[in-house]
Motif scaffolding. Structure first.
Motif, PDB file in Angstrom:
ATOM      1  N   ALA A   1      75.777  92.072  75.361  1.00 49.10           N
ATOM      2  CA  ALA A   1      76.597  91.355  76.346  1.00 49.10           C
ATOM      3  C   ALA A   1      76.353  89.856  76.267  1.00 49.10           C
ATOM      4  O   ALA A   1      77.292  89.046  76.380  1.00 49.10           O
ATOM      5  N   LYS A   2      75.089  89.453  76.056  1.00 49.25           N
ATOM      6  CA  LYS A   2      74.761  88.029  75.921  1.00 49.25           C
ATOM      7  C   LYS A   2      75.386  87.468  74.646  1.00 49.25           C
ATOM      8  O   LYS A   2      75.923  86.354  74.624  1.00 49.25           O
ATOM      9  N   GLN A   3      75.315  88.270  73.582  1.00 50.13           N
ATOM     10  CA  GLN A   3      75.909  87.843  72.310  1.00 50.13           C
ATOM     11  C   GLN A   3      77.427  87.690  72.440  1.00 50.13           C
ATOM     12  O   GLN A   3      78.015  86.742  71.895  1.00 50.13           O
ATOM     13  N   LEU A   4      78.057  88.593  73.180  1.00 47.93           N
ATOM     14  CA  LEU A   4      79.499  88.510  73.389  1.00 47.93           C
ATOM     15  C   LEU A   4      79.863  87.278  74.210  1.00 47.93           C
ATOM     16  O   LEU A   4      80.864  86.599  73.927  1.00 47.93           O
ATOM     17  N   LYS A   5      79.035  86.963  75.198  1.00 47.39           N
ATOM     18  CA  LYS A   5      79.297  85.782  76.028  1.00 47.39           C
ATOM     19  C   LYS A   5      79.225  84.506  75.193  1.00 47.39           C
ATOM     20  O   LYS A   5      79.991  83.551  75.414  1.00 47.39           O
ATOM     21  N   ASP A   6      78.312  84.502  74.206  1.00 52.08           N
ATOM     22  CA  ASP A   6      78.182  83.326  73.339  1.00 52.08           C
ATOM     23  C   ASP A   6      79.416  83.104  72.481  1.00 52.08           C
ATOM     24  O   ASP A   6      79.620  81.984  71.973  1.00 52.08           O
ATOM     25  N   THR A   7      80.229  84.127  72.251  1.00 51.41           N
ATOM     26  CA  THR A   7      81.428  83.978  71.425  1.00 51.41           C
ATOM     27  C   THR A   7      82.612  83.430  72.217  1.00 51.41           C
ATOM     28  O   THR A   7      83.672  83.194  71.641  1.00 51.41           O
ATOM     29  N   GLU A   8      82.441  83.237  73.535  1.00 54.36           N
ATOM     30  CA  GLU A   8      83.559  82.780  74.358  1.00 54.36           C
ATOM     31  C   GLU A   8      84.010  81.359  73.994  1.00 54.36           C
ATOM     32  O   GLU A   8      85.148  80.977  74.256  1.00 54.36           O
ATOM     33  N   LYS A   9      83.095  80.570  73.334  1.00 54.94           N
ATOM     34  CA  LYS A   9      83.451  79.197  72.980  1.00 54.94           C
ATOM     35  C   LYS A   9      84.235  79.112  71.662  1.00 54.94           C
ATOM     36  O   LYS A   9      84.536  78.014  71.195  1.00 54.94           O
ATOM     37  N   ARG A  10      84.568  80.259  71.075  1.00 52.49           N
ATOM     38  CA  ARG A  10      85.268  80.257  69.797  1.00 52.49           C
ATOM     39  C   ARG A  10      86.625  79.557  69.887  1.00 52.49           C
ATOM     40  O   ARG A  10      87.034  78.846  68.955  1.00 52.49           O
ATOM     41  N   GLU A  11      87.356  79.738  70.992  1.00 56.14           N
ATOM     42  CA  GLU A  11      88.681  79.134  71.141  1.00 56.14           C
ATOM     43  C   GLU A  11      88.581  77.612  71.155  1.00 56.14           C
ATOM     44  O   GLU A  11      89.490  76.913  70.679  1.00 56.14           O
ATOM     45  N   LYS A  12      87.467  77.095  71.685  1.00 55.11           N
ATOM     46  CA  LYS A  12      87.273  75.639  71.699  1.00 55.11           C
ATOM     47  C   LYS A  12      87.226  75.113  70.272  1.00 55.11           C
ATOM     48  O   LYS A  12      87.837  74.070  69.952  1.00 55.11           O
ATOM     49  N   TYR A  13      86.528  75.841  69.385  1.00 58.47           N
ATOM     50  CA  TYR A  13      86.428  75.393  67.998  1.00 58.47           C
ATOM     51  C   TYR A  13      87.778  75.463  67.286  1.00 58.47           C
ATOM     52  O   TYR A  13      88.102  74.609  66.441  1.00 58.47           O
ATOM     53  N   ARG A  14      88.566  76.468  67.590  1.00 61.15           N
ATOM     54  CA  ARG A  14      89.911  76.556  66.984  1.00 61.15           C
ATOM     55  C   ARG A  14      90.776  75.371  67.418  1.00 61.15           C
ATOM     56  O   ARG A  14      91.463  74.760  66.586  1.00 61.15           O
ATOM     57  N   VAL A  15      90.719  75.022  68.698  1.00 61.61           N
ATOM     58  CA  VAL A  15      91.493  73.883  69.203  1.00 61.61           C
ATOM     59  C   VAL A  15      91.010  72.588  68.562  1.00 61.61           C
ATOM     60  O   VAL A  15      91.824  71.736  68.163  1.00 61.61           O
ATOM     61  N   TYR A  16      89.665  72.435  68.409  1.00 61.28           N
ATOM     62  CA  TYR A  16      89.133  71.237  67.750  1.00 61.28           C
ATOM     63  C   TYR A  16      89.712  71.107  66.346  1.00 61.28           C
ATOM     64  O   TYR A  16      90.149  70.022  65.918  1.00 61.28           O
ATOM     65  N   GLY A  17      89.708  72.237  65.590  1.00 59.99           N
ATOM     66  CA  GLY A  17      90.226  72.204  64.222  1.00 59.99           C
ATOM     67  C   GLY A  17      91.701  71.827  64.186  1.00 59.99           C
ATOM     68  O   GLY A  17      92.136  71.018  63.337  1.00 59.99           O
TER      69      GLY A  17
ATOM     70  N   LYS B   1      83.650  78.100  62.047  1.00 58.71           N
ATOM     71  CA  LYS B   1      82.903  78.549  63.225  1.00 58.71           C
ATOM     72  C   LYS B   1      83.747  79.496  64.066  1.00 58.71           C
ATOM     73  O   LYS B   1      83.261  80.520  64.565  1.00 58.71           O
ATOM     74  N   TYR B   2      85.025  79.148  64.230  1.00 58.68           N
ATOM     75  CA  TYR B   2      85.927  79.978  65.019  1.00 58.68           C
ATOM     76  C   TYR B   2      86.051  81.363  64.396  1.00 58.68           C
ATOM     77  O   TYR B   2      85.954  82.400  65.079  1.00 58.68           O
ATOM     78  N   GLY B   3      86.233  81.401  63.079  1.00 61.34           N
ATOM     79  CA  GLY B   3      86.395  82.683  62.391  1.00 61.34           C
ATOM     80  C   GLY B   3      85.151  83.555  62.508  1.00 61.34           C
ATOM     81  O   GLY B   3      85.242  84.770  62.742  1.00 61.34           O
TER      82      GLY B   3
END
Length: 578
Positions: A325-341, A389-391
């Motif tokens: 669950a902690k590992q899954l929560k850490d992936t929540e910032k993935r969309e931020k990296y896609r937007v940055y790209g 990072k997003y991928g």
């Protein structure tokens, strides 16, 4: 309730009624601290069990026999010599002590009529069976107690017999109002404890009952009460003991569902929330109560290894679930990296090389954001870095989401096995649970090698008040068999909502079920679930044809969608078991 003075008084009443005038035809000693007497009287033939066991001293009439050793112990041989064929004159209880005194007439070697006494002391670890002469001299006892063991009283051949008065307690049958008030109010302990430590033969449960009937606070210190309140307690106490002088006993067992909670010779209002079952005799109460208690204790002991395996696996999976669950929560910032790209690709053409960041308008939210950059690499490579990072986080999210569901299902499966262990009443039930653990990989070796275990456990079978058959699975394997092999499409299926528990099937035989049958089946589903102690339990119910089992699902796991629900209690005391 302990085998207190009130229970002993009830037992003395029953034994006098059935055994007085009867002759002792057989004497056996099946255990080192236990006698089994066969007595023929006008009321019939009886077996009397006398146990001086330190853990469970008992006296009661029983229909069961026990195998005896090939060579009788010395105490048994002594009793056979003296009182075999003897007549029981009476069974008495001194005061309200936990003592039964059997007066026995017999003929000695010269043919003269003699009297002997067999005294049974039911006092926990100090319990004993003592054979005395008519001069109250100890002839022998089932347990010898020397001066090295007890400084209060020796129990050895030739010593005088007496009941030790180590605690200065009042006689409940003769205590006066003044003596009662004086004894109780002198103690700083809570009121119920002051009561049972001041009077002979009163157990903690009886003391709680007396205080409750007097509407006084049991936990309040006895010496804080006014004399008028203690006089009221004394009068309540006298009324409580009235049945002892009249022989108006009501032997009964109090049940919480199917579990025996307490037994008593007199009604206990403090257990009004439990089901009360009244029996004809105190012997039947004791035999039933301790048989059921021993069965539950024995099964719990035999299931210890299985419980440990399940608990260990459950703890391991809960830790794994928390990490995932902690590992899954850490992936929540993935969309931020896609937007940055994307924003770097859109606006990065006018960014100065070597910049550590730049401002850009986020066209998804309309807000201006600051995008960190690595000055050591070209701007467009920063976009690629963010997309990578997003991928990676996206793939992690997909994998961890799947793992999290699998671990969650494993936790629910293990919790359902824990519930099955709580439901198990026989060794056959444990064998099927063990088989499930083997199939699930928690136990790697079968108890009998590679040979498949024969399963003899069967679901519980109840009959509704309207005559419909209701079946309750005892574990997940039975639940699957009951729902998907035994039940027909038009039968009704019940289960506690969102909680581990049994599948309950009601056979309809093509008929409409009455409301009362729906409610009784729901009560069974509530009782045989992990929520059985809740005041109300939500139950889902649906026709069996709408219950499906997903491919690869754990044992006992099903899905359904268009169900009905009801809130109901878990009291199954009024439902008849087939």
């Amino acid at each position: 309730m302990a085998f207190d003075g009130i229970t002993v008084a009830c037992m003395a009443h029953e034994l006098n009624k059935n055994l007085a005038g009867g002759r002792i035809s057989k004497i056996a000693q099946p255990e080192t601290d236990e006698l089994l007497l066969t007595i023929k009287s006008q009321a019939g033939n009886f077996r009397l069990l006398l146990s001086a066991s330190a853990s469970l001293p008992l006296v009661y009439l029983t229909a069961s026999n026990k195998p005896s050793p090939l060579t009788a112990p010395n105490f048994c041989m002594l009793l056979r010599k003296h009182i075999s064929g003897g007549r029981i004159v009476s069974v008495t209880q001194p005061s309200l002590e936990r003592v039964l005194r059997f007066e026995i007439e017999h003929l000695d070697e010269m043919g003269d009529l003699c009297r002997k006494y067999l005294v049974v002391e039911i006092m926990g670890k100090y319990s004993n069976i003592i054979f005395c002469s008519d001069q109250d001299q100890i002839i022998d006892s089932i347990k010898h107690v020397s001066a090295q063991i007890s400084s209060v009283r020796e129990v050895l051949p030739g010593r005088p017999y007496f009941i030790p008065e180590t605690q200065e307690k009042e006689d409940p049958l003769t205590v006066s109002e003044g003596a009662f008030v004086s004894a109780v109010c002198s103690k700083a302990a809570k009121l119920s404890k002051a009561l049972y430590t001041s009077l002979t033969g009163i157990s903690p449960v009886a003391a709680e009952e007396i205080v409750s009937r007097a509407s006084l606070d049991s936990d309040r210190a006895a010496n804080s009460y006014e004399p008028e309140e203690l006089i009221h307690l004394y009068r309540t106490f006298r009324r409580y003991l009235e049945p002892l002088t009249e022989g108006a006993y009501e032997p009964s067992i109090y049940y919480d569902g199917k579990t025996p909670v307490e037994f008593s010779c007199l009604p206990l209002s403090i257990y009004d929330n439990c089901r009360r079952e009244v029996y004809p005799t105190i012997s039947e109460v004791l035999e039933t109560y301790y048989a059921e208690k021993n069965a539950l204790t024995r099964i719990h002991q035999k299931s210890t290894d299985l419980r440990r395996i399940v608990q260990t696996a459950l703890e391991r999976n809960v830790k794994k679930y928390d990490l995932q669950a902690k590992q899954l929560k850490d992936t929540e910032k993935r969309e931020k990296y896609r937007v940055y790209g994307e924003l770097i690709n859109t606006y990065g053409y006018n960014v100065e090389p070597g910049s550590k960041s730049f401002q850009a308008l986020n066209y998804y939210t309309g807000e201006e954001i600051t995008i960190p950059l690595d000055p050591q690499i070209p701007v467009q490579d920063n976009a690629k870095k963010y997309f990578d990072k997003y991928g990676k986080l996206k793939r992690t999210c997909e994998a961890v989401t799947t793992l999290l569901k699998e671990t969650g299902d494993e936790i629910e499966h293990l919790k359902s096995i824990q519930t099955s262990l709580d439901i198990a009443l026989q060794e056959e039930d444990l064998a099927q649970i063990r088989e499930e653990l083997v199939q699930s990989g928690y136990i790697h070796k079968r108890p009998s090698g590679n040979k498949k275990v024969k399963i003899t456990s069967r679901p519980f079978h109840y009959i509704s008040s309207d005559g419909f058959d209701m079946y309750v699975g005892k574990n997940n394997l039975q639940n699957d068999e009951l729902t998907f092999q035994f039940a027909k499409g038009g039968d009704w299926w019940f289960h506690a909502k969102g909680a581990p528990g049994s599948h309950v099937i009601v056979q309809t035989n093509g008929q409409e079920l009455p409301d009362r049958t729906y409610e009784e089946a729901a009560r069974l589903a509530a009782y045989y679930s992990s929520n059985r102690n809740a005041e109300k339990v939500e139950i889902d119910y649906i026709e069996k044809k709408h219950v499906k089992k997903p491919n690869g699902a754990k044992p006992g796991f099903v899905v359904y969608y268009t169900n009905y629900s009801m809130m109901i209690d878990s009291d199954i005391s009024g439902i008849r078991q087939a």
